[in-house]
Scaffold this active site. Structure first.
Site, PDB file in Angstrom:
ATOM      1  CB  SER A 222     101.192  -4.851  45.964  1.00 53.79           C
ATOM      2  OG  SER A 222     102.399  -4.262  45.564  1.00 53.79           O
TER       3      SER A 222
ATOM      4  CD  GLU B 211     108.486  -5.403  40.994  1.00 52.08           C
ATOM      5  OE1 GLU B 211     107.325  -5.626  40.644  1.00 52.08           O
ATOM      6  OE2 GLU B 211     108.799  -5.080  42.160  1.00 52.08           O
TER       7      GLU B 211
END
Length: 415
Positions: free
Chosen positions: A137, A252
């Protein structure tokens, strides 16, 4: 220390007997007794430092990841025997350390890495000797991860990386990171990304903590200025990083849903067993409305567990968890927040005020769980993004129109 004498030919009954013998010999008696009494009792006799010091015994046994091949740190056994072993170990609450290595990094290495990369990185991950984080991110690329702007430029046998990442869990403790960087700005945004393994202990990598509502700094922002990665630490082909990242993102989601080695503790708060105990402690268990709320959540928790078991079984059989990881992630995020909200409700005024103290750990654990759960809808892929995945891949709904699809990344507007 050597792995347990459990092989692919060992029956489930034989494996269980071997593991029970190992437990008797290697797991301290006080840990076993306290684990049966619950997390609070276990924490009183087993500190995190104690557990880290003992952990090499666990890693050497092969039981941390028993379905992995022995050369990677496992036992090379099948799913049926692994599930039998898990039933023995689960009550002992032997959490797997280094979850971002065991889940996120390992998923990409198994799916797209070379044998040399697997032999280099997987054994230290299992032994918790090299800790990992995930540099995906960015400030302008969160839910729309493919719009990321961190650049990687080839320099002979190395890549020079520059950019900024954010919301990186445990970056302050990490030795290595899995990293996505743009290697071709002329290509469409999904096509010009490459997947790297970055050494965090080098000039040009700066980690800054981000303080969260609980007072902790579990997340970080990472600034990368001309850091270097050898081409041997590139996973998959150049400009094929988005495809490689799919295995990491799926893993994840399953970790954050509770089906991976990160488990419930990463989400924040306790489960419905604690909810039942708290209702009894506060005298609210006699209220039929409260009992109804708790048992609805208890039933949902059982469903979550079954969903996670399906994901584990698929992974152990060498299959992709598919949409089940997104289902588990969406379900778990909402469920955990509902559990923690009811926990705070049962606490009453104790959830909003407590005695003043200089102890940074004085925040009541049930309040801590409620505050920490606020992140569940964002971490591991936002709930909205995962609902989009389910809508498109399970329900067959059409994707939203994208006027920039197929256009070069450099021409796409970005925040």
């Amino acid at each position: 220390m050597t792995p347990l004498p459990i092989t692919e030919a060992t029956s489930a009954a034989e494996a269980v007997a071997a593991v029970e013998q190992w437990v008797d010999a290697e797991v301290p008696v006080s840990w076993r007794i306290s684990a049966a009494e619950g997390p609070a009792a276990l924490h009183a006799v087993r500190s995190p430092a104690d557990y880290r010091q003992w952990y090499p015994i666990f890693a050497a046994s092969g039981l941390v990841v028993p379905t992995w091949a022995r050369e990677y740190g496992g036992l090379g056994i099948g799913n049926e025997v692994a599930l039998a072993i898990d039933r023995v170990l689960r009550p002992l609450r032997l959490s797997r350390l280094n979850p971002l290595g065991l889940n996120n990094a390992a998923a990409a290495l198994f799916s797209h890495g070379t044998e040399e990369q697997r032999l280099r990185f997987l054994p230290p991950i299992v032994r918790n000797e090299e800790k990992w984080c995930q540099l995906f991110s960015e400030p302008g690329a969160g839910s729309d991860l493919a719009s990321l702007a961190t650049r990687a430029v080839r320099d002979a046998d190395e890549w020079v990386i520059s950019g900024q990442k954010v919301w990186t869990t445990w970056a302050d403790e990490a030795d290595f990171a899995i990293l996505l960087a743009r290697t071709d700005p002329e290509a469409p945004k999904h096509k010009g990304i490459t997947y790297f393994l970055l050494d965090m202990h080098q000039p040009g990598v700066e980690v800054r903590p981000l303080r969260q509502i609980t007072g902790e700094a579990e997340f970080n922002e990472v600034f990368i200025d001309n850091a270097r990665v050898p081409d041997a630490h590139r996973v998959g082909d150049v400009n094929d990083g988005w495809r490689v990242s799919a295995s990491t993102l799926s893993s994840e989601r399953q970790m954050v849903s509770g089906s991976g080695s990160g488990g419930m503790g990463r989400l924040g708060g306790s489960g419905t067993d604690r909810l039942i105990a708290l209702a009894r402690e506060t005298g609210r268990w006699d209220d039929p409305v409260i009992r109804n709320k708790i048992m609805r959540l208890w039933a949902q928790e059982q469903i979550r567990g079954w969903t996670n078991d399906r994901v584990k079984a698929a992974l152990s059989a060498g299959q992709s968890p598919g949409a089940a990881s997104s289902i588990g992630k969406v379900h778990q995020a909402t469920l955990n927040q509902q559990i923690q909200d009811l926990m705070a409700d049962l606490l009453g005024t104790d959830a909003v005020a407590w005695p003043a103290t200089d102890d940074p750990d004085a925040l009541p654990r049930d309040v801590h769980g409620m505050l920490r759960s606020l992140a569940n809808g964002t971490e591991g892929g936002t709930t909205d993004i995962n609902k989009n995945i389910l809508g498109e891949r399970v329900l067959g709904l059409p994707k939203e129109p994208d006027p920039w699809k197929g256009k070069p990344w450099k021409d796409i507007p970005r925040s």
